[in-house]
Design a protein around this motif. Structure first.
Motif, PDB file in Angstrom:
ATOM      1  N   ALA A  80       0.826  -1.216   0.000  1.00  0.00           N
ATOM      2  CA  ALA A  80       0.000   0.000   0.000  1.00  0.00           C
ATOM      3  C   ALA A  80       0.857   1.262   0.000  1.00  0.00           C
ATOM      4  O   ALA A  80       0.485   2.269  -0.612  1.00  0.00           O
ATOM      5  N   THR A  81       2.007   1.210   0.663  1.00  0.00           N
ATOM      6  CA  THR A  81       2.893   2.384   0.657  1.00  0.00           C
ATOM      7  C   THR A  81       3.498   2.630  -0.713  1.00  0.00           C
ATOM      8  O   THR A  81       4.015   3.718  -0.977  1.00  0.00           O
ATOM      9  N   ARG A  82       3.451   1.644  -1.582  1.00  0.00           N
ATOM     10  CA  ARG A  82       3.974   1.775  -2.945  1.00  0.00           C
ATOM     11  C   ARG A  82       2.858   1.954  -3.961  1.00  0.00           C
ATOM     12  O   ARG A  82       3.075   1.838  -5.175  1.00  0.00           O
ATOM     13  N   GLY A  83       1.642   2.209  -3.462  1.00  0.00           N
ATOM     14  CA  GLY A  83       0.511   2.439  -4.352  1.00  0.00           C
ATOM     15  C   GLY A  83      -0.050   1.178  -4.970  1.00  0.00           C
ATOM     16  O   GLY A  83      -0.669   1.237  -6.047  1.00  0.00           O
ATOM     17  N   LEU A  84       0.105   0.030  -4.303  1.00  0.00           N
ATOM     18  CA  LEU A  84      -0.343  -1.257  -4.839  1.00  0.00           C
ATOM     19  C   LEU A  84      -1.329  -1.919  -3.889  1.00  0.00           C
ATOM     20  O   LEU A  84      -1.169  -1.850  -2.665  1.00  0.00           O
ATOM     21  N   ARG A  85      -2.325  -2.580  -4.447  1.00  0.00           N
ATOM     22  CA  ARG A  85      -3.266  -3.373  -3.670  1.00  0.00           C
ATOM     23  C   ARG A  85      -2.919  -4.848  -3.827  1.00  0.00           C
ATOM     24  O   ARG A  85      -2.617  -5.307  -4.927  1.00  0.00           O
ATOM     25  N   VAL A  86      -3.008  -5.599  -2.735  1.00  0.00           N
ATOM     26  CA  VAL A  86      -2.811  -7.043  -2.800  1.00  0.00           C
ATOM     27  C   VAL A  86      -4.159  -7.694  -3.055  1.00  0.00           C
ATOM     28  O   VAL A  86      -5.132  -7.460  -2.326  1.00  0.00           O
ATOM     29  N   ALA A 155       8.736  -2.706 -15.939  1.00  0.00           N
ATOM     30  CA  ALA A 155       8.194  -1.798 -14.933  1.00  0.00           C
ATOM     31  C   ALA A 155       7.457  -2.573 -13.836  1.00  0.00           C
ATOM     32  O   ALA A 155       7.602  -2.275 -12.643  1.00  0.00           O
ATOM     33  N   GLY A 156       6.664  -3.564 -14.229  1.00  0.00           N
ATOM     34  CA  GLY A 156       5.952  -4.372 -13.246  1.00  0.00           C
ATOM     35  C   GLY A 156       6.895  -5.200 -12.395  1.00  0.00           C
ATOM     36  O   GLY A 156       6.716  -5.307 -11.174  1.00  0.00           O
ATOM     37  N   ALA A 157       7.903  -5.789 -13.015  1.00  0.00           N
ATOM     38  CA  ALA A 157       8.884  -6.574 -12.262  1.00  0.00           C
ATOM     39  C   ALA A 157       9.631  -5.700 -11.270  1.00  0.00           C
ATOM     40  O   ALA A 157       9.963  -6.145 -10.160  1.00  0.00           O
ATOM     41  N   ALA A 158       9.912  -4.444 -11.638  1.00  0.00           N
ATOM     42  CA  ALA A 158      10.590  -3.526 -10.725  1.00  0.00           C
ATOM     43  C   ALA A 158       9.708  -3.208  -9.515  1.00  0.00           C
ATOM     44  O   ALA A 158      10.196  -3.125  -8.379  1.00  0.00           O
ATOM     45  N   GLN A 159       8.401  -3.054  -9.743  1.00  0.00           N
ATOM     46  CA  GLN A 159       7.480  -2.842  -8.620  1.00  0.00           C
ATOM     47  C   GLN A 159       7.486  -4.041  -7.682  1.00  0.00           C
ATOM     48  O   GLN A 159       7.519  -3.900  -6.454  1.00  0.00           O
ATOM     49  N   GLU A 160       7.435  -5.222  -8.269  1.00  0.00           N
ATOM     50  CA  GLU A 160       7.445  -6.453  -7.479  1.00  0.00           C
ATOM     51  C   GLU A 160       8.719  -6.561  -6.653  1.00  0.00           C
ATOM     52  O   GLU A 160       8.686  -6.891  -5.463  1.00  0.00           O
ATOM     53  N   ALA A 161       9.852  -6.270  -7.278  1.00  0.00           N
ATOM     54  CA  ALA A 161      11.133  -6.350  -6.582  1.00  0.00           C
ATOM     55  C   ALA A 161      11.224  -5.327  -5.455  1.00  0.00           C
ATOM     56  O   ALA A 161      11.789  -5.600  -4.386  1.00  0.00           O
ATOM     57  N   ASP A 162      10.667  -4.149  -5.682  1.00  0.00           N
ATOM     58  CA  ASP A 162      10.682  -3.103  -4.664  1.00  0.00           C
ATOM     59  C   ASP A 162       9.917  -3.548  -3.423  1.00  0.00           C
ATOM     60  O   ASP A 162      10.402  -3.419  -2.291  1.00  0.00           O
ATOM     61  N   VAL A 163       8.728  -4.087  -3.612  1.00  0.00           N
ATOM     62  CA  VAL A 163       7.940  -4.572  -2.480  1.00  0.00           C
ATOM     63  C   VAL A 163       8.653  -5.741  -1.804  1.00  0.00           C
ATOM     64  O   VAL A 163       8.710  -5.822  -0.565  1.00  0.00           O
ATOM     65  N   ALA A 164       9.220  -6.645  -2.586  1.00  0.00           N
ATOM     66  CA  ALA A 164       9.922  -7.793  -2.025  1.00  0.00           C
ATOM     67  C   ALA A 164      11.099  -7.346  -1.167  1.00  0.00           C
ATOM     68  O   ALA A 164      11.341  -7.892  -0.077  1.00  0.00           O
ATOM     69  N   TYR A 165      11.850  -6.355  -1.662  1.00  0.00           N
ATOM     70  CA  TYR A 165      12.989  -5.869  -0.893  1.00  0.00           C
ATOM     71  C   TYR A 165      12.533  -5.291   0.447  1.00  0.00           C
ATOM     72  O   TYR A 165      13.111  -5.591   1.505  1.00  0.00           O
ATOM     73  N   ARG A 166      11.497  -4.476   0.429  1.00  0.00           N
ATOM     74  CA  ARG A 166      11.035  -3.834   1.646  1.00  0.00           C
ATOM     75  C   ARG A 166      10.486  -4.848   2.638  1.00  0.00           C
ATOM     76  O   ARG A 166      10.699  -4.723   3.851  1.00  0.00           O
ATOM     77  N   LEU A 167       9.794  -5.854   2.134  1.00  0.00           N
ATOM     78  CA  LEU A 167       9.283  -6.909   2.999  1.00  0.00           C
ATOM     79  C   LEU A 167      10.425  -7.729   3.574  1.00  0.00           C
ATOM     80  O   LEU A 167      10.452  -8.034   4.777  1.00  0.00           O
ATOM     81  N   ARG A 168      11.383  -8.073   2.712  1.00  0.00           N
ATOM     82  CA  ARG A 168      12.535  -8.845   3.180  1.00  0.00           C
ATOM     83  C   ARG A 168      13.333  -8.067   4.210  1.00  0.00           C
ATOM     84  O   ARG A 168      13.738  -8.606   5.245  1.00  0.00           O
ATOM     85  N   ARG A 169      13.544  -6.778   3.953  1.00  0.00           N
ATOM     86  CA  ARG A 169      14.336  -5.973   4.873  1.00  0.00           C
ATOM     87  C   ARG A 169      13.659  -5.861   6.228  1.00  0.00           C
ATOM     88  O   ARG A 169      14.310  -5.901   7.283  1.00  0.00           O
TER      89      ARG A 169
END
Length: 209
Positions: A80-86, A155-169
């Motif tokens: 949600a902080t990245r403008g995405l809904r799960v 672009a979509g893969a970059a969004q996915e990676a961004d969320v994954a990084y933040r969750l992992r961190r």
């Protein structure tokens, strides 16, 4: 060129793994889960990214096999902080949760979360994104044209990676332990190893594909 570490080292060790022979029965991830580098009872969480879809920027992330672990709430909050809904995966009958490389960890009790960028695109919505996914699955998945195409957008893969990084961190910097939801079929395996986690002060390993 000298590189600077812009963030402190995470509190937990993070393992990045690229498994082999998934299509032959999850052989690579099964091998690691059976003989891990670090004990699974002190592995905080497994995060699986499979596949990385070649889609434009999206408005959603599709959660695979939802309803199982507390990590899903963290995923929704960070997205949600990245403008995405799960949103739930659109075809649960395909049983992707049981066919990807996080599954050997899940059935051994390690909390897992798997997701991919959604097909509800920022420009064109699902009416544009769904046909891209459908055409790829129909015409190229496991076929000769299933190869890199320099016309793809990431672009979509970059969004996915961004969320994954933040969750992992977030998990890597925490001392708490992710768990399974009450009634999950995998919670008993995790509960059986609770003593190993309470004895080490929260230090653990967090494998990620």
């Amino acid at each position: 060129m000298r590189w600077r570490n812009l963030r402190p080292r995470p509190a937990r060790t993070v393992v990045f793994a690229a498994w082999t022979a998934e299509e032959k029965g999850l052989l690579g991830s099964e091998r690691y889960a059976a003989k891990p580098i670090y004990p699974l009872e002190r592995t905080a969480r497994t995060l699986n990214l499979d596949p990385q879809l070649a889609l434009p920027a999206a408005r959603t992330i599709e959660l695979i096999g939802g309803g199982r672990t507390s990590v899903e709430a963290d995923l929704a909050r960070i997205a949600a902080t990245r403008g995405l809904r799960v949103v739930p995966e659109p075809s649960p009958e395909a049983a992707w949760y049981f066919r990807s490389d996080h599954y050997p960890f899940a059935r051994r009790g390690v909390p897992t979360v798997a997701f991919r960028i959604g097909r509800d695109l920022r420009v064109g919505g699902s009416a544009r994104g769904a046909p891209i996914v459908t055409a790829y699955n129909r015409d190229c998945y496991r076929q000769p044209c299933d190869q890199f195409d320099d016309r793809w957008t990431f672009a979509g893969a970059a969004q996915e990676a961004d969320v994954a990084y933040r969750l992992r961190r977030e998990v890597a910097d925490a001392s708490s332990w992710p768990g399974w939801n009450p009634g999950s079929e995998y919670s008993a395996g995790r509960d059986a190893t609770a003593a190993a986690r309470s004895a080490d002060g929260g230090q653990s390993q967090s494998p990620r594909r």
